[in-house]
Design a protein around this motif. Sequence first.
Motif, mmCIF file in Angstrom:
data_model
loop_
_atom_site.group_PDB
_atom_site.id
_atom_site.type_symbol
_atom_site.label_atom_id
_atom_site.label_comp_id
_atom_site.label_asym_id
_atom_site.label_seq_id
_atom_site.Cartn_x
_atom_site.Cartn_y
_atom_site.Cartn_z
ATOM 1 N N PHE A 145 -3.275 3.618 12.032
ATOM 2 C CA PHE A 145 -4.712 3.495 11.772
ATOM 3 C C PHE A 145 -4.959 2.215 10.994
ATOM 4 O O PHE A 145 -4.208 1.901 10.063
ATOM 5 N N SER A 146 -5.995 1.491 11.367
ATOM 6 C CA SER A 146 -6.421 0.330 10.585
ATOM 7 C C SER A 146 -7.286 0.816 9.438
ATOM 8 O O SER A 146 -8.195 1.619 9.635
ATOM 9 N N ILE A 147 -6.985 0.295 8.266
ATOM 10 C CA ILE A 147 -7.777 0.619 7.076
ATOM 11 C C ILE A 147 -7.990 -0.685 6.318
ATOM 12 O O ILE A 147 -7.023 -1.370 5.964
ATOM 13 N N SER A 148 -9.232 -1.024 6.095
ATOM 14 C CA SER A 148 -9.557 -2.274 5.395
ATOM 15 C C SER A 148 -10.085 -2.003 3.996
ATOM 16 O O SER A 148 -10.029 -2.872 3.126
ATOM 17 N N VAL A 189 -7.898 -7.660 5.063
ATOM 18 C CA VAL A 189 -8.061 -7.625 3.609
ATOM 19 C C VAL A 189 -9.273 -8.498 3.280
ATOM 20 O O VAL A 189 -9.328 -9.672 3.666
ATOM 21 N N LEU A 190 -10.271 -7.919 2.616
ATOM 22 C CA LEU A 190 -11.519 -8.639 2.313
ATOM 23 C C LEU A 190 -11.665 -8.781 0.796
ATOM 24 O O LEU A 190 -11.687 -7.770 0.082
ATOM 25 N N PRO A 191 -11.765 -10.020 0.294
ATOM 26 C CA PRO A 191 -11.893 -10.217 -1.162
ATOM 27 C C PRO A 191 -13.090 -9.439 -1.726
ATOM 28 O O PRO A 191 -14.198 -9.512 -1.182
ATOM 29 N N GLY A 192 -12.847 -8.696 -2.782
ATOM 30 C CA GLY A 192 -13.929 -7.948 -3.437
ATOM 31 C C GLY A 192 -14.188 -6.594 -2.815
ATOM 32 O O GLY A 192 -14.885 -5.762 -3.390
ATOM 33 N N ILE A 193 -13.655 -6.351 -1.604
ATOM 34 C CA ILE A 193 -13.915 -5.094 -0.898
ATOM 35 C C ILE A 193 -12.642 -4.254 -0.778
ATOM 36 O O ILE A 193 -12.641 -3.055 -1.024
ATOM 37 N N THR A 194 -11.561 -4.906 -0.373
ATOM 38 C CA THR A 194 -10.315 -4.171 -0.131
ATOM 39 C C THR A 194 -9.643 -3.815 -1.450
ATOM 40 O O THR A 194 -9.311 -4.700 -2.241
ATOM 41 N N ASP A 195 -9.461 -2.520 -1.662
ATOM 42 C CA ASP A 195 -8.840 -2.023 -2.891
ATOM 43 C C ASP A 195 -7.396 -1.631 -2.548
ATOM 44 O O ASP A 195 -7.101 -0.479 -2.198
ATOM 45 N N LEU A 196 -6.490 -2.614 -2.643
ATOM 46 C CA LEU A 196 -5.107 -2.358 -2.220
ATOM 47 C C LEU A 196 -4.442 -1.207 -2.984
ATOM 48 O O LEU A 196 -3.798 -0.358 -2.372
ATOM 49 N N PRO A 197 -4.583 -1.142 -4.343
ATOM 50 C CA PRO A 197 -3.933 -0.020 -5.041
ATOM 51 C C PRO A 197 -4.416 1.341 -4.523
ATOM 52 O O PRO A 197 -3.603 2.256 -4.327
ATOM 53 N N ALA A 198 -5.705 1.472 -4.262
ATOM 54 C CA ALA A 198 -6.232 2.764 -3.785
ATOM 55 C C ALA A 198 -5.725 3.060 -2.376
ATOM 56 O O ALA A 198 -5.397 4.211 -2.050
ATOM 57 N N ILE A 199 -5.641 2.046 -1.539
ATOM 58 C CA ILE A 199 -5.176 2.265 -0.161
ATOM 59 C C ILE A 199 -3.711 2.704 -0.173
ATOM 60 O O ILE A 199 -3.333 3.687 0.470
ATOM 61 N N PHE A 200 -2.879 1.984 -0.915
ATOM 62 C CA PHE A 200 -1.453 2.348 -0.949
ATOM 63 C C PHE A 200 -1.259 3.753 -1.516
ATOM 64 O O PHE A 200 -0.427 4.518 -1.023
ATOM 65 N N ALA A 201 -2.035 4.083 -2.549
ATOM 66 C CA ALA A 201 -1.897 5.434 -3.128
ATOM 67 C C ALA A 201 -2.243 6.492 -2.082
ATOM 68 O O ALA A 201 -1.578 7.530 -1.983
ATOM 69 N N ALA A 202 -3.267 6.215 -1.274
ATOM 70 C CA ALA A 202 -3.691 7.192 -0.259
ATOM 71 C C ALA A 202 -2.672 7.304 0.885
ATOM 72 O O ALA A 202 -2.608 8.325 1.561
ATOM 73 N N LEU A 203 -1.902 6.242 1.101
ATOM 74 C CA LEU A 203 -0.971 6.234 2.238
ATOM 75 C C LEU A 203 0.393 6.827 1.908
ATOM 76 O O LEU A 203 1.162 7.167 2.817
#
Length: 276
Positions: A145-148, A189-203
């Motif tokens: 799944f793509s997640i941005s 990955v979009l500056p100011g929008i993509t929350d990498l820590p939250a995405i990785f935690a969810a994955l």
Amino acid sequence: MLIREIETKHILTHSKLPGLGYSINPYVGCQHACVYCYARFMKRFTNHDEPWGQFVDIKTNSAEVFDKDILKVKSGEGAFIASVTDAYQPIEGQYKLTRSLLERIADLPPDLLYNEFAVSILTKSDLVLRDLDILKRLKKISVGFSISMMNETASRFFEPRCSPIRQRLAALKTLHDNGIRTYAFISPVLPGITDLPAIFAALEGIVEYVCGETLNMRCGNLTDVLHALSLFNKNLRPVFEQNIRSRSYWKSVEREFYELAQKHAIPVNNFFHHID
Ligand code: SF4
């Protein structure tokens, strides 16, 4: 929305994706209408002047053409579904082209060549769960799944007709729990929008690996991205514009990406850059 039925000459088209060799795109265009979509370049090749997301051509003879195309496949090749459309966009619920193609693949004669035929699906729709019965029959299958972004409100501005993010994550978990190899494509990955820590935690615990990608701006999508950004939160625009072309910013993003992957024990397959 312009919806047309068309016939195609080929459904397996050569691709340069490592370990696959072919792409399968049962549709031209995509109802998901993501503002950042790079596949809008397809308009040039298919005589469409409607806005991206407002047309779909349905390759109604996909499954029959597959029977011919599969004869050219060599050992070690496979197919990516899909590279310039989403094979599980809403119209698939009606036409079931992707399902028919997966059935064809599952029913390939059990010999060495076809046992090795790998399929990688990438989507933003939990409609893929409809085909879990067939996915479980495929010998070499992965579903991504793509997640941005994690913010559902932002998602409605940037990717208005995709499954909500919580549904994508739930679908990944269902697939994973059913023994399907899963992955996430953190893109764009979009500056100011993509929350990498939250995405990785969810994955964590529901994907076997991740890939990442910067925004591909070579297809004339930046105006639409900026428009969506302004509608969502115009205060984010300065941080976005300051960083979107900054090499040092993307270096730091990539570093954070690998650090988070390590923290959550998720292998990284690749991080793609599109900055000139
Ligand atoms: S789902 Fe994929 S192909 Fe469809 S509009 Fe979004 S980015 Fe493009």
